[in-house]
Design an enzyme around this catalytic site. Sequence first.
Site, short mmCIF file in Angstrom:
data_model
loop_
_atom_site.label_atom_id
_atom_site.label_comp_id
_atom_site.label_asym_id
_atom_site.label_seq_id
_atom_site.Cartn_x
_atom_site.Cartn_y
_atom_site.Cartn_z
N ASP A 195 0.84 -1.20 0.00
CA ASP A 195 0.00 0.00 0.00
C ASP A 195 0.87 1.25 0.00
O ASP A 195 0.62 2.21 -0.74
CB ASP A 195 -0.92 0.01 1.23
CG ASP A 195 -2.00 -1.05 1.16
OD1 ASP A 195 -2.27 -1.55 0.07
OD2 ASP A 195 -2.57 -1.38 2.22
N GLU A 196 1.89 1.24 0.86
CA GLU A 196 2.79 2.39 0.98
C GLU A 196 3.48 2.69 -0.34
O GLU A 196 3.60 3.85 -0.76
CB GLU A 196 3.82 2.12 2.08
CG GLU A 196 4.82 3.23 2.30
CD GLU A 196 5.79 2.93 3.43
OE1 GLU A 196 6.69 3.76 3.66
OE2 GLU A 196 5.67 1.86 4.07
N ARG A 197 3.93 1.64 -1.01
CA ARG A 197 4.67 1.84 -2.26
C ARG A 197 3.77 2.37 -3.37
O ARG A 197 4.19 3.22 -4.17
CB ARG A 197 5.35 0.53 -2.67
CG ARG A 197 6.50 0.17 -1.76
CD ARG A 197 6.92 -1.28 -1.82
NE ARG A 197 7.92 -1.55 -0.79
CZ ARG A 197 8.22 -2.75 -0.31
NH1 ARG A 197 7.57 -3.82 -0.76
NH2 ARG A 197 9.14 -2.88 0.63
#
Length: 442
Positions: free
Chosen positions: A298-300
């Site tokens: 998700d962060e990436r």
Amino acid sequence: MFQALLTKLKNNAALGAAANNLNKFRSSNLGNQRRSVSVAVTSTSPKSEKPVAREHMIYDETHFVMQKSLGKLIEEKINPNVAKWEQDGRYPAHLVFKMLGDHGVFGVNKPEAFGGTGTDIAMATAIAEQMGAINCGSIPMSVMVQTDMSTPALAQFGSDALRERFLRPSITGDLVSSLAVSEPHAGSDVSAVHTHARRQGSDLIINGSKMWITNGGQADWACVLVNTSNTSNVHKNKSLVCVPLDAVGVHRSTPLDKLGMRSSDTVQLFFEDVRVPSSYIIGEEGRGFGYQMKQFNDERLVTVAVGLLPLQKCIDETIEYARDRLLFGKTLLDQQYIQFQLAELEAELEATRALLYRTVLARSRGDDVSMLTAMAKLKIGRLARAITDQCLQVWGGAGYLNENGISRAFRDFRLFSIGAGCDEVMMRIIHKAQSRRQLKKA
């Protein structure tokens, strides 16, 4: 949450028709089909109030309405303060988060039962893209910690009591959260973290430290990765734990002095016999490593999305500067080398955008997108370095001044090749996927 947005939109004549349809689309997602839609959206011709139709790979009317409304909030409430916040080295996270919470930013991809709006990967991407309109990298990064780094595992795997305690007020923007995974000796290698928790009755006693914690100076709670067993399997001895940062034994360092992302407070956290209920473990004990890998994806993805607008802005402003700057009787933009350089940068940026959208489409179908996500993250990291460096070179001495936006972008977006997994880790993930593919063929 979305109802408040609807009311605001309906008061704007240019957006009235789109707003009337927002309820119908609020739960929409890409489902299992790839689509390219043509919709009447938020922009209008200066000579006419007739909406302009757009086609888009992953966005529909809902996403465009949210982007325009969020863009207005950014321009009116956030960007006028960015220069001062950057100079101060801190921005008022609780004030900004509450505004964004009221706007529905933190509710996307979160359960409706706890104040969210349900799953819509495309909406999360649209919001992350629009957050890039903020005139620095610090605040979008800080916000994305709460939307896509500290809360996804809690939203998906946390108990109802835990989600009521930490997730609901984070969705409304009443609480600020942080993600505490990295340690001084363990950054990209998550399996090497040392922070541990031992059981004492029905509680956990946590000891250790965490490094480079975004929002750490102002956060109310942290999603902390800790070792909860002595098993030698480093992928099965870890748990994610919600830790209130006002708990006895939690200590915060002074803000770390960073190259860029100046207005985002980043600290080291220390845990000294910090006692929390064992019920604060997210999901199953021992599954924390796997949960965190999901959060990293998700962060990436949002890292890629949030970089698109500011990098496009770097190119566009450099073109404008080069059009007016004279060199040996011609403008910089008359130089073929400059033309080709800027053309190639834009082509690379557009290819990265397409890769992001392809990844979102695949994820919406339920595909494993670890390889695609790593590819997109690798591309945006390297491209951020190339665009900011080459554009600053065109600006010359003017670009070297702190007051110039290209200088801030050069400092801020250097982090894209380091944070959320460095470039080398992304290539390692890609190669592992390549190896698995070859083994299947054998």
